[in-house]
Enzyme design. Structure first.
Site, PDB file in Angstrom:
ATOM      1  N   ASP A 127       1.217  -1.026  -0.217  1.00  0.00           N
ATOM      2  CA  ASP A 127      -0.044  -0.266  -0.082  1.00  0.00           C
ATOM      3  C   ASP A 127       0.791   1.049   0.253  1.00  0.00           C
ATOM      4  O   ASP A 127       2.197   0.931   0.929  1.00  0.00           O
ATOM      5  CB  ASP A 127      -1.298  -0.144   1.024  1.00  0.00           C
ATOM      6  CG  ASP A 127      -1.881   1.290   1.173  1.00  0.00           C
ATOM      7  OD1 ASP A 127      -2.891   1.179   0.438  1.00  0.00           O
ATOM      8  OD2 ASP A 127      -1.287   1.663   2.041  1.00  0.00           O
ATOM      9  N   GLU A 181       1.875  -0.966  -5.051  1.00  0.00           N
ATOM     10  CA  GLU A 181       0.215   0.614  -5.321  1.00  0.00           C
ATOM     11  C   GLU A 181       1.037   1.631  -5.182  1.00  0.00           C
ATOM     12  O   GLU A 181       1.437   2.650  -4.254  1.00  0.00           O
ATOM     13  CB  GLU A 181      -0.686   0.490  -4.566  1.00  0.00           C
ATOM     14  CG  GLU A 181      -1.418   0.732  -4.566  1.00  0.00           C
ATOM     15  CD  GLU A 181      -2.668   2.263  -4.027  1.00  0.00           C
ATOM     16  OE1 GLU A 181      -3.567   3.358  -3.562  1.00  0.00           O
ATOM     17  OE2 GLU A 181      -1.340   2.710  -2.791  1.00  0.00           O
TER      18      GLU A 181
HETATM   19  C1  NOJ Z   1      -4.480   2.446  -1.122  1.00  0.00           C
HETATM   20  C2  NOJ Z   1      -5.746   1.739  -0.778  1.00  0.00           C
HETATM   21  O1  NOJ Z   1      -6.273   1.432  -1.712  1.00  0.00           O
HETATM   22  C3  NOJ Z   1      -6.902   2.678   0.019  1.00  0.00           C
HETATM   23  O2  NOJ Z   1      -7.656   2.093  -0.176  1.00  0.00           O
HETATM   24  C4  NOJ Z   1      -6.312   3.413   1.270  1.00  0.00           C
HETATM   25  O3  NOJ Z   1      -7.350   4.212   1.386  1.00  0.00           O
HETATM   26  C5  NOJ Z   1      -5.213   4.397   0.781  1.00  0.00           C
HETATM   27  N1  NOJ Z   1      -4.394   3.348   0.634  1.00  0.00           N
HETATM   28  C6  NOJ Z   1      -4.179   4.636   2.209  1.00  0.00           C
HETATM   29  O4  NOJ Z   1      -4.246   3.519   2.550  1.00  0.00           O
END
Ligand code: NOJ
Length: 555
Positions: free
Chosen positions: A224, A283
């Site tokens: 993440d 991500e």
């Molecule tokens: C990316 C995640 O996919 C999202 O759902 C989240 O709100 C943010 N990162 C913060 O962790």
């Protein structure tokens, strides 16, 4: 074979010990656990629910699943606010459910990827509680980014950074003696304080968390905010407002800093120290394809979601340029591209592509485009059912923190998180085992026709299209190994390309039908009426339609 945790051993490569490189071409199904299947009928999806649907996923033909966070959390941000990284939140089950799920998935040949959230913890995490209870300058505060404010009395935030969810990225702490004190950074919600990745203790803790889950048999991690952990030296102002609009297209002092790559080099060493090719998928929002490819260097991560592709409209020219740029940049570092159409943060692509019948037609065509491109593909739960975004959720149902943080001007991401319809004529559509349960977000009545049961035996359904496409993708070697070569000219309304000598994919983006001279057998088409063509002749490919065919010998 089971290990000390009673978990079935991980999937390994072929018996000769050669790497399978499975992740280069894998189709990975994203499960937003809260909304997938609810085994205990409390209206919230859980790990036992996922376990009960593994046969569905194996039959669909995916290679792996990615589970969004199921760890102990106050659930301010759907579990991306983690209070204990080594324990399962009771609403999702317990550690035995996680072990059982990993084992059952492996028995079916499905790999399991879990989320790791290293940029921030929950404010309920023991570390943050200790930090705010400790004096300024103490080691407990050094785990987060706490700074004195500016101006007389320190009443002004340390810099101009903005939270992705709206408002300033800083919140002032009330010190144990009741006075207003330092400020802490939170690039997301105030309940998600950013960790200090300059602190070796933070590194050690996350390396230990990785090992904890690897020991339990997981096949990898979706990382993440992989672009966020390292901030520019001195935390300089950006000098701009509305920074969120720049996300993924411009440089910001809190995202995509070079220092972040050091972390992944260490993590890669840990992943590689386990058998079975465990992977890391980033991500990462980077300004361009080349910057994104940095995360994919051979000693870093295996995959990075291609958000530039997701952000591209339904346009042959635009998609072609993003496909070319992505293949080139990833190829330069020897990595696969990772194609994504939807996830739990974005409006579902049926709706992005025009909604209603047009949106569904395009989503069907996009599925064949996606699954014919070289690389790995992520499928977001419900995309195989053609689910649209739910745009009419009642205000009181909205749980996404973006809604409140934006002063109720942005409805946020709940419209793509509505629980999956499995069967039946009315909510909960088999999502909860007990028909009287109320799912945590209301499902629209109009979803009855989109349920798994409604589509299962209909050869013309989008679910059947995904199954057929995944089966063919597994059977056709060229879809794993051969590079892409274009047949269509840049600027044409049709994208047509080959993989190897015998596989061709064509997608007509419209507005007009086009005549194609096809020598071969249609393998699959997003419009089921086209599937019967064989031999040599002309085929009319309607607008918003894709087709795969096999060029016949001697054609
Ligand atoms: C990316 C995640 O996919 C999202 O759902 C989240 O709100 C943010 N990162 C913060 O962790």
């Amino acid at each position: 074979m089971t290990d000390q945790h009673g978990t079935t051993a991980v999937l390994t490569g072929p018996a000769n010990g050669m790497p399978t490189q499975w992740w280069r071409t894998a189709v990975i199904y994203q499960i937003y656990v809260r909304s997938f299947a609810d085994a205990d009928s409390d209206g919230i999806g859980d790990l036992a629910g996922v376990r009960g649907k593994l046969d569905y996923l194996a039959e669909l033909g995916v290679d792996a699943v990615w589970l969004t966070p199921f760890y102990v959390s106050p659930m301010v941000d759907g579990g991306y606010d983690v209070a204990d990284y080594r324990a399962v939140d009771p609403i999702f089950g317990d550690l035995d459910d996680a072990k059982g799920l990993i084992g059952d998935a492996h028995e079916r040949g499905l790999r399991v990827i879990v989320d790791i959230v290293p940029n921030h913890t929950s404010s309920a995490h023991r570390w943050f509680r200790e930090a705010v209870a400790a004096p300024a300058g103490s080691p407990a505060r050094e785990r987060y980014l706490l700074r004195d404010g500016k101006g007389g009395g320190g009443g002004v935030a340390p810099n101009d950074w903005e939270s992705v969810f709206g408002g300033p990225a800083w919140t002032r702490v009330t010190e144990p003696d009741g006075t207003a004190g330092q400020w802490y950074l939170h690039l997301f919600d105030p309940e998600q304080p950013d960790l200090n990745w300059e602190n070796p203790e933070v590194h050690a803790e996350f390396e230990d968390i990785l090992r904890f889950w690897l020991d339990l048999g997981v096949d990898g991690f979706r990382i993440d905010v992989a672009h966020g952990m390292v901030k520019a030296e001195g935390l300089p102002d950006t000098g701009t407002i509305d920074q969120i609009a720049l996300l993924g297209s411009a440089e910001l002092p809190y995202f995509d800093q070079d220092g972040v790559h050091e972390i992944y080099r260490r993590w890669r060493g840990i992943l590689d120290s386990y058998p079975g090719e465990r992977i890391g998928v980033a991500e990462a929002w980077a300004p361009d394809a080349d910057r994104l490819a940095h995360y994919l260097r051979p000693d870093e991560l295996h995959q990075a979601f291609n958000f530039h592709y997701v952000q591209t409209d339904w346009s042959a020219a635009d998609l072609r340029s993003v496909i070319d740029a992505s293949l080139e940049s990833a190829g330069r570092v020897g990595a696969p591209s990772t194609w994504v159409l939807s996830n739990h943060d974005l409006a579902r692509h049926v709706t992005r592509y025009g909604d209603g019948e047009v949106g569904l037609r395009r989503a069907r065509a996009a599925a064949l485009l996606n699954l014919a491109l070289p690389g790995s593909v992520y499928v977001y739960q419900g995309e195989e059912l053609g689910l649209p975004e739910v745009t009419d959720l009642p205000d009181e149902a909205i749980a996404d923190p973006r809604w409140e943080r934006s002063g109720r001007t942005e409805r946020g991401r709940d419209g793509c998180r509505v629980p999956i319809p499995w069967s039946g004529e009315s909510a909960p559509f088999g999502f909860s085992t007990d028909a009287s349960a109320s799912p945590w977000l209301p499902q629209p009545d109009r979803w009855a026709g989109l349920s798994v049961a409604a589509q299962q035996d209909d050869p013309s359904s989008i679910l059947s299209l995904y199954r057929d496409a995944l089966r063919l993708r597994a059977e056709l070697d060229e879809l794993k190994t051969a590079p892409l070569h274009w047949f269509s000219e840049p600027g044409a309304q049709v994208l047509m390309f080959g993989r190897g000598d015998r596989f061709t994919c064509a997608v007509n983006f419209g507005p007009d039908p086009v005549e194609l001279d096809v020598t071969g057998d249609v393998l699959l088409a997003s419009d089921p009426r086209l599937r019967s063509h064989g031999g040599r002749g002309s085929v009319t490919l309607p607008a918003d339609t894709a087709m795969w065919w096999r060029v016949t010998e001697g054609a």
